[in-house]
Design a protein around this motif. Structure first.
Motif, PDB file in Angstrom:
ATOM      1  N   GLU A 207      22.805   8.121 -13.587  1.00  0.00           N
ATOM      2  CA  GLU A 207      23.358   9.395 -13.152  1.00  0.00           C
ATOM      3  C   GLU A 207      24.426   9.208 -12.082  1.00  0.00           C
TER       4      GLU A 207
ATOM      5  N   ASP B  78      15.529  15.623 -12.093  1.00  0.00           N
ATOM      6  CA  ASP B  78      15.821  15.853 -13.506  1.00  0.00           C
ATOM      7  C   ASP B  78      16.933  14.944 -14.014  1.00  0.00           C
TER       8      ASP B  78
ATOM      9  N   GLY C  29      16.688  12.169 -16.982  1.00  0.00           N
ATOM     10  CA  GLY C  29      17.513  12.164 -18.174  1.00  0.00           C
ATOM     11  C   GLY C  29      17.924  10.755 -18.559  1.00  0.00           C
TER      12      GLY C  29
ATOM     13  N   ARG D 110      16.610   8.577 -21.988  1.00  0.00           N
ATOM     14  CA  ARG D 110      17.459   7.879 -22.956  1.00  0.00           C
ATOM     15  C   ARG D 110      17.112   6.396 -23.035  1.00  0.00           C
TER      16      ARG D 110
END
Length: 254
Positions: free
Chosen positions: A77, A150, A154, A158
């Motif tokens: 991220e 969050d 994510g 993945r």
């Protein structure tokens, strides 16, 4: 040496997730975890395939491997790319980790190594009941980092998806597992040539890379047909999921 330093650093700041990541990497090194190169097409197919629910019936044939991802497949991220993931079957670590480590739920522990040197963790529990357990400070099972933000979840989702499918392909779709060619050494001019570069007798000991989906091609919808996601289906309807051999229903992309 890098693993030991990471372990010491994590212990110094009481970074329990970092400790677990370093421990998994150390165990992978000691057991000689084999690298698996994932092709771009198969990586894309994995991301278009529903992830099955693994159970305690999952075969223990593969205890650990290193998944090498194609460029541009997975990013954290924060931006840095994750190019390799150590995938460990937690049940195989039982008896190796210290007594104060708890591995409730078993399952897969995925340690992604970012290009920025950071470690990213994902997990897949085999025992759903373990999710209800509240870990204490000595519990390094995957549920410890379920609280994460969050965005990070994510990335973890993945990474978990790629790793679970990579494991299942090795267990149930051997046609997608193949050896590649050893790349030729770079040419060299000047003193010593190939010998100066370290090639020669040692070159014979190089192992061929093992590919997942080396020649795999994505299925594409014909005549304007609708795309559909892939899935894993048990070959026997009389046996529970994952206990029976699984067949991969490949995704169809538009």
């Amino acid at each position: 040496m890098a693993v030991e330093l990471a372990l010491e650093g994590s212990e110094a700041i009481h970074d329990h997730v970092g400790i677990w990541g370093a421990m998994v990497c150390q165990w992978a090194r000691e057991t000689g975890a084999e690298p698996r190169c994932l092709s771009p097409a198969l990586a894309q197919a994995f991301l278009q395939t529903e992830q099955p629910t693994l159970t305690l019936d999952l075969p223990r044939d593969i205890s650990c491997f290193r998944l090498l991802l194609p460029k541009g497949t997975l990013f954290s991220e924060e931006g840095p790319e994750i190019r390799s993931v150590v995938v460990a079957e937690v049940r195989a670590l039982e008896g190796w980790v210290p007594d104060n480590f708890q591995t409730s739920g078993g399952g897969l522990s995925c340690v992604g190594l970012g290009e920025d040197g950071a470690t990213y963790l994902a997990s897949n529990l085999l025992d759903p009941a373990a999710r209800a357990q509240q870990p204490d400070h000595t519990d390094f099972s995957p549920s410890l980092w379920d609280w994460d933000a969050d965005g990070v979840r994510g990335t973890a989702a993945r990474m978990e998806q790629l790793c679970v499918h990579a494991l299942l392909v090795q267990l149930y779709v051997p046609d997608l597992v193949s050896e590649g060619e050893v790349p030729p050494p770079p040419s060299s001019k000047g003193f010593g040539g190939r010998a100066a570069l370290g090639y020669g007798p040692a070159e014979e000991s190089l192992r061929r890379p093992v590919w997942l989906g080396k020649d795999y091609q994505l299925q594409r919808a014909a005549g304007g047909g609708a795309p559909q996601r892939g899935s894993w289906q048990p070959l026997s309807p009389l046996v529970g999921p994952v206990a029976a051999p699984l067949a991969w229903v490949e995704p169809v992309v538009g």
